[in-house]
Enzyme design. Sequence first.
Site, PDB file in Angstrom:
ATOM      1  N   ARG A   1      -2.636  -0.816  14.886  1.00 14.10           N
ATOM      2  CA  ARG A   1      -1.496   0.095  14.771  1.00 14.10           C
ATOM      3  C   ARG A   1      -1.969   1.362  14.051  1.00 14.10           C
ATOM      4  NH1 ARG A   1       3.590   1.171  11.838  1.00 14.10           N
ATOM      5  NH2 ARG A   1       5.200   1.372  13.435  1.00 14.10           N
TER       6      ARG A   1
ATOM      7  N   HIS B   1      -2.116   7.159  -4.965  1.00 10.73           N
ATOM      8  CA  HIS B   1      -2.369   6.056  -4.033  1.00 10.73           C
ATOM      9  C   HIS B   1      -2.345   4.744  -4.804  1.00 10.73           C
ATOM     10  CE1 HIS B   1      -5.605   3.250  -2.499  1.00 10.73           C
ATOM     11  NE2 HIS B   1      -4.766   3.261  -1.489  1.00 10.73           N
TER      12      HIS B   1
ATOM     13  N   ASN C   1      -2.600   0.251  -4.056  1.00 11.90           N
ATOM     14  CA  ASN C   1      -2.736  -0.853  -3.115  1.00 11.90           C
ATOM     15  C   ASN C   1      -3.012  -2.124  -3.890  1.00 11.90           C
ATOM     16  OD1 ASN C   1      -4.961  -2.620  -1.568  1.00 11.90           O
ATOM     17  ND2 ASN C   1      -3.593  -1.707  -0.072  1.00 11.90           N
ATOM     18  N   TYR C   2      -2.160  -3.137  -3.724  1.00 10.55           N
ATOM     19  CA  TYR C   2      -2.442  -4.451  -4.305  1.00 10.55           C
ATOM     20  C   TYR C   2      -2.314  -5.499  -3.220  1.00 10.55           C
ATOM     21  CZ  TYR C   2      -2.575  -2.195  -8.794  1.00 10.55           C
ATOM     22  OH  TYR C   2      -2.939  -1.369  -9.825  1.00 10.55           O
ATOM     23  N   ARG C   3      -3.218  -6.475  -3.240  1.00 14.86           N
ATOM     24  CA  ARG C   3      -3.335  -7.376  -2.104  1.00 14.86           C
ATOM     25  C   ARG C   3      -3.853  -8.747  -2.532  1.00 14.86           C
ATOM     26  NH1 ARG C   3      -7.101  -3.303  -2.528  1.00 14.86           N
ATOM     27  NH2 ARG C   3      -9.262  -3.993  -2.570  1.00 14.86           N
TER      28      ARG C   3
ATOM     29  N   SER D   1       0.852  -1.185   0.000  1.00 17.75           N
ATOM     30  CA  SER D   1       0.000   0.000   0.000  1.00 17.75           C
ATOM     31  C   SER D   1       0.883   1.229   0.000  1.00 17.75           C
ATOM     32  CB  SER D   1      -0.856  -0.027   1.268  1.00 17.75           C
ATOM     33  OG  SER D   1      -1.700   1.086   1.317  1.00 17.75           O
TER      34      SER D   1
ATOM     35  N   GLU E   1      -0.964   4.386  13.687  1.00 13.89           N
ATOM     36  CA  GLU E   1      -0.044   5.144  12.830  1.00 13.89           C
ATOM     37  C   GLU E   1       0.050   4.544  11.426  1.00 13.89           C
ATOM     38  OE1 GLU E   1       1.591   8.097  13.303  1.00 13.89           O
ATOM     39  OE2 GLU E   1       0.346   8.273  15.084  1.00 13.89           O
ATOM     40  N   SER E   2      -0.116   3.220  11.319  1.00 12.20           N
ATOM     41  CA  SER E   2      -0.137   2.604   9.989  1.00 12.20           C
ATOM     42  C   SER E   2      -1.482   2.827   9.305  1.00 12.20           C
ATOM     43  CB  SER E   2       0.153   1.101  10.077  1.00 12.20           C
ATOM     44  OG  SER E   2       1.473   0.885  10.514  1.00 12.20           O
TER      45      SER E   2
ATOM     46  N   GLY F   1      -6.706  -1.815  19.618  1.00 11.03           N
ATOM     47  CA  GLY F   1      -5.289  -2.152  19.600  1.00 11.03           C
ATOM     48  C   GLY F   1      -4.626  -2.109  18.239  1.00 11.03           C
TER      49      GLY F   1
END
Lengths: 354, 354
Positions: free
Chosen positions: B313, B155, B157-159, B141, B315-316, B311
């Site tokens: 992350r 932007h 994103n590949y998943r 990403s 910041e990510s 919980g």
Amino acid sequence: GVVFISALIYSMVTGDKQSLAADTPSIAEQDTLRKRESGITATSPMRLRMEALIKAKQREIVRALEAIDGGKFLTDTWTRPNGGGGISCVLQEGKVFEKAGVNISIVYGTLPRKAISQMRVNHKALDPDVESLEFFAAGLSLVLHPNNPMAPTVHLNYRYFETANADGSTNAWWFGGGTDLTPSYLFDEDVIHFHRTIKEACDQHDKNYYSRFKKWCDEYFSVKHRGETRGVGGIFFDDLDESEKDQESLFAFSSTCLDAFLPSYLPILKRRKDMPFTDREKQWQQLRRGRYVEFNLVHDRGTAFGLATPGARIESVLMSLPLTARWQYMHEPEIGSREERLMQVLKQPVEWVE
Amino acid sequence: GVVFISALIYSMVTGDKQSLAADTPSIAEQDTLRKRESGITATSPMRLRMEALIKAKQREIVRALEAIDGGKFLTDTWTRPNGGGGISCVLQEGKVFEKAGVNISIVYGTLPRKAISQMRVNHKALDPDVESLEFFAAGLSLVLHPNNPMAPTVHLNYRYFETANADGSTNAWWFGGGTDLTPSYLFDEDVIHFHRTIKEACDQHDKNYYSRFKKWCDEYFSVKHRGETRGVGGIFFDDLDESEKDQESLFAFSSTCLDAFLPSYLPILKRRKDMPFTDREKQWQQLRRGRYVEFNLVHDRGTAFGLATPGARIESVLMSLPLTARWQYMHEPEIGSREERLMQVLKQPVEWVE
């Protein structure tokens, strides 16, 4: 902004009155007639007294803020054919304020069945068996973002809601509101002053109000995904109706709270608005502004409701956002710094007054 | 960020593998063993090939962006005891980039029953009668926000996602992804170049992909409450599984798309990064950054999912936000200005290539 304000905006769009019975005047029509014939007095319906109160308070607050800033608010006024309307006052890039908005809205509209059944959770007086209900909503909402990072952001909102029976008499009614402070740098004396002024206003009406509504505020203005509150709190309450106290008492309480706003905030602003600050401190303020945006866009129920409403007046819904904000990856305040001290207080709300 | 990325983050927190049967090795254990014994080759399971692909592409892209910026990315690497891990590369306040983030995540985890039933809407192969399923997820990403207002934000994103049967064999799998461009100022040649490069990549695999996925992109990246798209589009797709094409073809398609990224964006960035600009143009960029924040915080499903995950992350999850943004009450571009031209295109998506 809180739920109610978006309900107002929602109704501005969708709430054109559909006459429930052709021979019964709507509450909007009744109110228009009443205002024309006898003005607004202490014996007028609560709707008209609330309208008069928030209009007077908006003028008073705007005047006081102009005096301290030196700049002028821009005023947008709109009216609705059925008697409602609103006034948005905004000051941008002033000498003291980066962005300041003081809004009122007065709305006559119709609640669809779905909204009625949602509201019934808190208001058993609402009749679940009607297709729609006439309603009235009035509120004052303000957010002030000062330029100086030593001067805190403040938010306030007080509002009144009422539904009408088919014959035009009052069905359910309730008050909501609150005010909260969001500093970038913590000055304990400021926060104590703010809370003490609010507590004194609450104590005039009920010795339990401050502690109940202070707790409610910490819970509501929580940036849950960060595990921190938006600011150092204040008070928040909603759905106060006859199960709490009579209408007259709750109106008096709202009125006292509104009176307390300038005394709660102006002394703080005067102390902080001309303090020296560094670029680093300005940047920290910008990071905190980012958190304000996160709360308002991700968690605030009123904003979500407003944004989800087709055709809503988006500029009013988003007036609470700061002029500028910043997101910095993995920013951590230094151990022992003032920035870290603020974060401790936001992670663990403090009792500021006894 | 898209749904998947948050699914990754979600699982980073909650997805510790619970052995389904003590005598069956988990897919994480199988993969660790395979990598140790024979490395990753064209005959390895898709999980390992996808991992190798996104790692290589992250390195390649980070290197190319460092070459153009002159600055270095900060790299955060984390691993999970069960075999997953991630690498976040972020460059802030560089010469060319205000903020640039290039992330990969590789996750082995367990899907709870509720997530399975939600995913079954698009993937009938998923067994609705199990309490939990092992899964694998891997994605790359990136979001790049350049300093210069003439240079667009981009932007990508590949998943790849996979679930395992109790015996460790593959149950369901699918690919998703896309890339989109968000300029503050419109240069038609840039947008045409971006779309043409993507279309050529798509056309190598299926002559219908570009037009289908271009439309999907315009629909997904819509700032609905503003009645405008986030940018000038690109492609977006999700849930591509065996009902679309075989796994090998879809992997090849994703790989081609990733190869096309630098050729689609770098020529634009090189043309724009050193262009002169005025304070007013910088401010318009900041207003457009505000809209980017609005989309990501209000509408992006992946961000919402990530923020709602206890919980996670954060910041990510929020790495995609710009360094700085601006909200100005009632700002309207001048009639006939370049700013107004952009708004017209965002309100009515354009077909940029035939």
